[in-house]
Scaffold this motif. Structure first.
Motif, PDB file in Angstrom:
ATOM      1  N   ARG A 308      40.239  62.391  19.359  1.00  4.59           N
ATOM      2  CA  ARG A 308      40.777  63.557  18.714  1.00  4.59           C
ATOM      3  C   ARG A 308      41.622  64.266  19.371  1.00  4.59           C
ATOM      4  O   ARG A 308      41.770  64.536  20.754  1.00  4.59           O
ATOM      5  CB  ARG A 308      39.616  64.320  18.056  1.00  4.59           C
ATOM      6  N   CYS A 309      42.547  65.391  18.481  1.00  2.68           N
ATOM      7  CA  CYS A 309      43.107  66.293  19.210  1.00  2.68           C
ATOM      8  C   CYS A 309      42.471  67.269  19.731  1.00  2.68           C
ATOM      9  O   CYS A 309      41.575  67.770  19.026  1.00  2.68           O
ATOM     10  CB  CYS A 309      44.360  66.882  18.236  1.00  2.68           C
ATOM     11  N   VAL A 310      42.589  67.559  21.190  1.00  2.00           N
ATOM     12  CA  VAL A 310      41.723  68.401  21.724  1.00  2.00           C
ATOM     13  C   VAL A 310      42.185  69.889  21.272  1.00  2.00           C
ATOM     14  O   VAL A 310      41.306  70.927  21.501  1.00  2.00           O
ATOM     15  CB  VAL A 310      41.877  68.441  23.488  1.00  2.00           C
ATOM     16  N   ALA A 311      43.032  70.229  20.698  1.00  2.00           N
ATOM     17  CA  ALA A 311      43.445  71.594  20.312  1.00  2.00           C
ATOM     18  C   ALA A 311      43.224  71.702  18.819  1.00  2.00           C
ATOM     19  O   ALA A 311      42.673  73.033  18.649  1.00  2.00           O
ATOM     20  CB  ALA A 311      44.885  71.595  20.373  1.00  2.00           C
ATOM     21  N   CYS A 312      43.210  70.928  18.254  1.00  2.00           N
ATOM     22  CA  CYS A 312      42.794  71.099  16.521  1.00  2.00           C
ATOM     23  C   CYS A 312      41.957  70.582  15.979  1.00  2.00           C
ATOM     24  O   CYS A 312      41.263  70.620  15.092  1.00  2.00           O
ATOM     25  CB  CYS A 312      44.088  71.132  15.605  1.00  2.00           C
ATOM     26  N   GLY A 313      41.487  69.370  16.723  1.00  2.00           N
ATOM     27  CA  GLY A 313      40.441  68.419  16.425  1.00  2.00           C
ATOM     28  C   GLY A 313      40.718  67.278  15.401  1.00  2.00           C
ATOM     29  O   GLY A 313      40.014  66.764  15.068  1.00  2.00           O
ATOM     30  N   LEU A 344      46.736  65.234  22.306  1.00  2.00           N
ATOM     31  CA  LEU A 344      47.153  65.980  21.364  1.00  2.00           C
ATOM     32  C   LEU A 344      47.724  65.166  20.096  1.00  2.00           C
ATOM     33  O   LEU A 344      48.264  64.189  20.676  1.00  2.00           O
ATOM     34  CB  LEU A 344      48.370  66.877  22.052  1.00  2.00           C
ATOM     35  N   CYS A 345      47.520  65.793  18.951  1.00  2.00           N
ATOM     36  CA  CYS A 345      48.315  65.159  18.212  1.00  2.00           C
ATOM     37  C   CYS A 345      49.785  65.469  17.791  1.00  2.00           C
ATOM     38  O   CYS A 345      49.981  66.433  18.487  1.00  2.00           O
ATOM     39  CB  CYS A 345      47.606  65.728  16.566  1.00  2.00           C
ATOM     40  N   HIS A 346      50.534  65.023  16.870  1.00  5.46           N
ATOM     41  CA  HIS A 346      51.813  64.999  17.050  1.00  5.46           C
ATOM     42  C   HIS A 346      52.264  66.493  16.705  1.00  5.46           C
ATOM     43  O   HIS A 346      53.254  66.932  17.330  1.00  5.46           O
ATOM     44  CB  HIS A 346      52.631  64.105  16.334  1.00  5.46           C
ATOM     45  N   LEU A 347      51.298  67.385  16.044  1.00  7.07           N
ATOM     46  CA  LEU A 347      51.944  68.602  15.508  1.00  7.07           C
ATOM     47  C   LEU A 347      51.613  69.498  16.576  1.00  7.07           C
ATOM     48  O   LEU A 347      52.584  70.488  16.788  1.00  7.07           O
ATOM     49  CB  LEU A 347      50.773  68.952  14.319  1.00  7.07           C
ATOM     50  N   CYS A 348      50.518  69.324  17.381  1.00  4.11           N
ATOM     51  CA  CYS A 348      50.069  70.372  18.249  1.00  4.11           C
ATOM     52  C   CYS A 348      51.102  70.054  19.470  1.00  4.11           C
ATOM     53  O   CYS A 348      51.304  70.919  20.098  1.00  4.11           O
ATOM     54  CB  CYS A 348      48.777  70.205  18.893  1.00  4.11           C
ATOM     55  N   ASN A 349      51.426  68.651  19.813  1.00  6.66           N
ATOM     56  CA  ASN A 349      52.295  68.330  20.899  1.00  6.66           C
ATOM     57  C   ASN A 349      53.597  68.937  20.566  1.00  6.66           C
ATOM     58  O   ASN A 349      54.186  69.512  21.442  1.00  6.66           O
ATOM     59  CB  ASN A 349      52.259  66.880  20.759  1.00  6.66           C
TER      60      ASN A 349
HETATM   61 ZN   LIG Z   1      46.290  68.980  16.972  1.00  9.35          ZN
END
Ligand SMILES: [Zn+2]
Length: 364
Positions: A308-313, A344-349
């Motif tokens: 999972r993305c550590v920023a947004c889950g 990170l997911c591509h959005l948070c990245n």
């Molecule tokens: Zn994210």
């Protein structure tokens, strides 16, 4: 839909994706395929669907749905006993009681699931396009004959599409079937022997598979789409619109050629060399070798971060793709160690790209 933000230029499959198929940890392999590989394949397929719209003015999702593998449901423990040696995302006919009356089943029941899939398959030996006919056994001979007749009638154009798209049929040449025969003879033989084989496979793109390769494979996918579309039309009992689609493809190709300065003529020898028996034997040998290989650092990081993305889950079910991010960039002296990476997911990245040294895990 977040998926529309994932472009081919943002996707690649480096050696770590090949490494995955050698890792002797079924759990890790299954998780990585599901959470990292499949979302990327789905994103590539979504781009293909967008190109199909541009080229043919067809909404590919009107009669088809997207399916993918692996896809876990509840029987997770049982599923882990499978050998995860591939991942795919594909178009297949929508499940319906009314749609597919062009086909009939031997047992007289309604055809609810179209037995054809047109997709992208990633394996240890690379990425390729596949038009496959799983579970067609239940269909009547007459149903198959309709498909064969389409192939015989449109043979030369289908052959051109194969050539242009680096795709070739995997015809069966067993006992009683001439290794060198005309297509008509071949299909007549298959019909007589109830041997149904409409299996097409493309050149394997080898690792590392970069976004340029993905653009090429997407072009090939779109180029061969009229064959899959014809299967759908035949299955729906509608007239095939193959010639119309090839016309649109030609229009699109002429338009594209006008703006392309770098296009080089196809190398015929290279096409013939694809997928030789040697290649297949080597791939088989590699798959059978049980070598213990350490998972690439990518898989270790994803696993540590629970995919999972550590920023947004967000995870793979949220239509995002996961990236590995350097917390402190290499340019600022960041090290290539596990603790300097995060998922990170591509959005948070994307949101992070201008800010250096942001540890989103700690901030959260
Ligand atoms: Zn994210």
């Amino acid at each position: 839909m977040t998926n529309q933000m994932i472009k081919l230029d943002d996707i690649s499959f480096d050696q770590s994706y090949q490494n995955l198929f050698q890792v002797d940890d079924a759990r890790l392999r299954a998780d990585a395929l599901q959470h990292s590989t499949v979302p990327r394949l789905r994103a590539v397929l979504n781009e293909c669907i967008a190109f199909i719209k541009d080229t043919y003015d067809i909404d590919a999702l009107e009669d088809s749905r997207i399916s993918w593998y692996p896809q876990f449901r509840l029987k997770r423990k049982n599923e882990l006993t499978h050998l995860y040696d591939s991942a795919y995302a594909s178009l297949g006919g929508k499940q319906s009681k009314e749609k597919w009356h062009g086909f009939k089943r031997k047992d007289g029941k309604v055809v609810q699931i179209l037995p054809f899939r047109y997709g992208l398959m990633l394996q240890e030996n690379g990425l390729f396009i596949q038009l496959e006919n799983y579970w067609t056994k239940g269909l009547t001979d007459e149903s198959h004959r309709k498909l064969f007749d389409f192939h015989i009638e449109c043979e030369s154009l289908i052959h051109s599409l194969c050539y242009r798209a680096n795709i070739k049929p995997l015809y069966y040449h067993g006992d009683g079937c001439e290794p060198i025969s005309t297509l008509k003879e071949h299909y007549d033989w298959m019909a007589e022997n109830s041997y149904y084989d409409n299996f097409f496979v493309s050149e394997h793109v080898k690792y590392p598979i970069l976004s340029d390769d993905l653009h090429r494979i997407a072009d090939d996918y779109v180029t061969f789409y009229p064959v899959y579309d014809s299967y759908l039309q035949i299955a729906m009992g509608k007239p095939v619109r193959f010639l119309e689609l090839v016309g649109k493809l030609n229009q699109w190709l002429r338009h594209a050629d006008k703006f392309s300065e770098t296009e080089s003529p196809e190398d015929a020898d290279e096409l013939v060399a694809n997928l030789s028996d040697d290649d297949l034997a080597k791939a088989k040998e590699a798959a059978e070798q049980k070598v213990k290989v350490m998972p690439s650092i990518r898989w270790q990081i994803f696993q540590r971060d629970n995919w999972r993305c550590v920023a947004c889950g967000r995870g793979s079910q949220d239509d995002i793709i996961l990236h590995i991010d350097h917390i402190i960039p290499r340019s600022k002296g960041g090290k290539d160690t596990l603790d300097n990476y995060q998922t990170l997911c591509h959005l948070c990245n994307l949101g992070k790209s201008n800010k250096d040294a942001t540890n989103l895990r700690n901030r959260r």
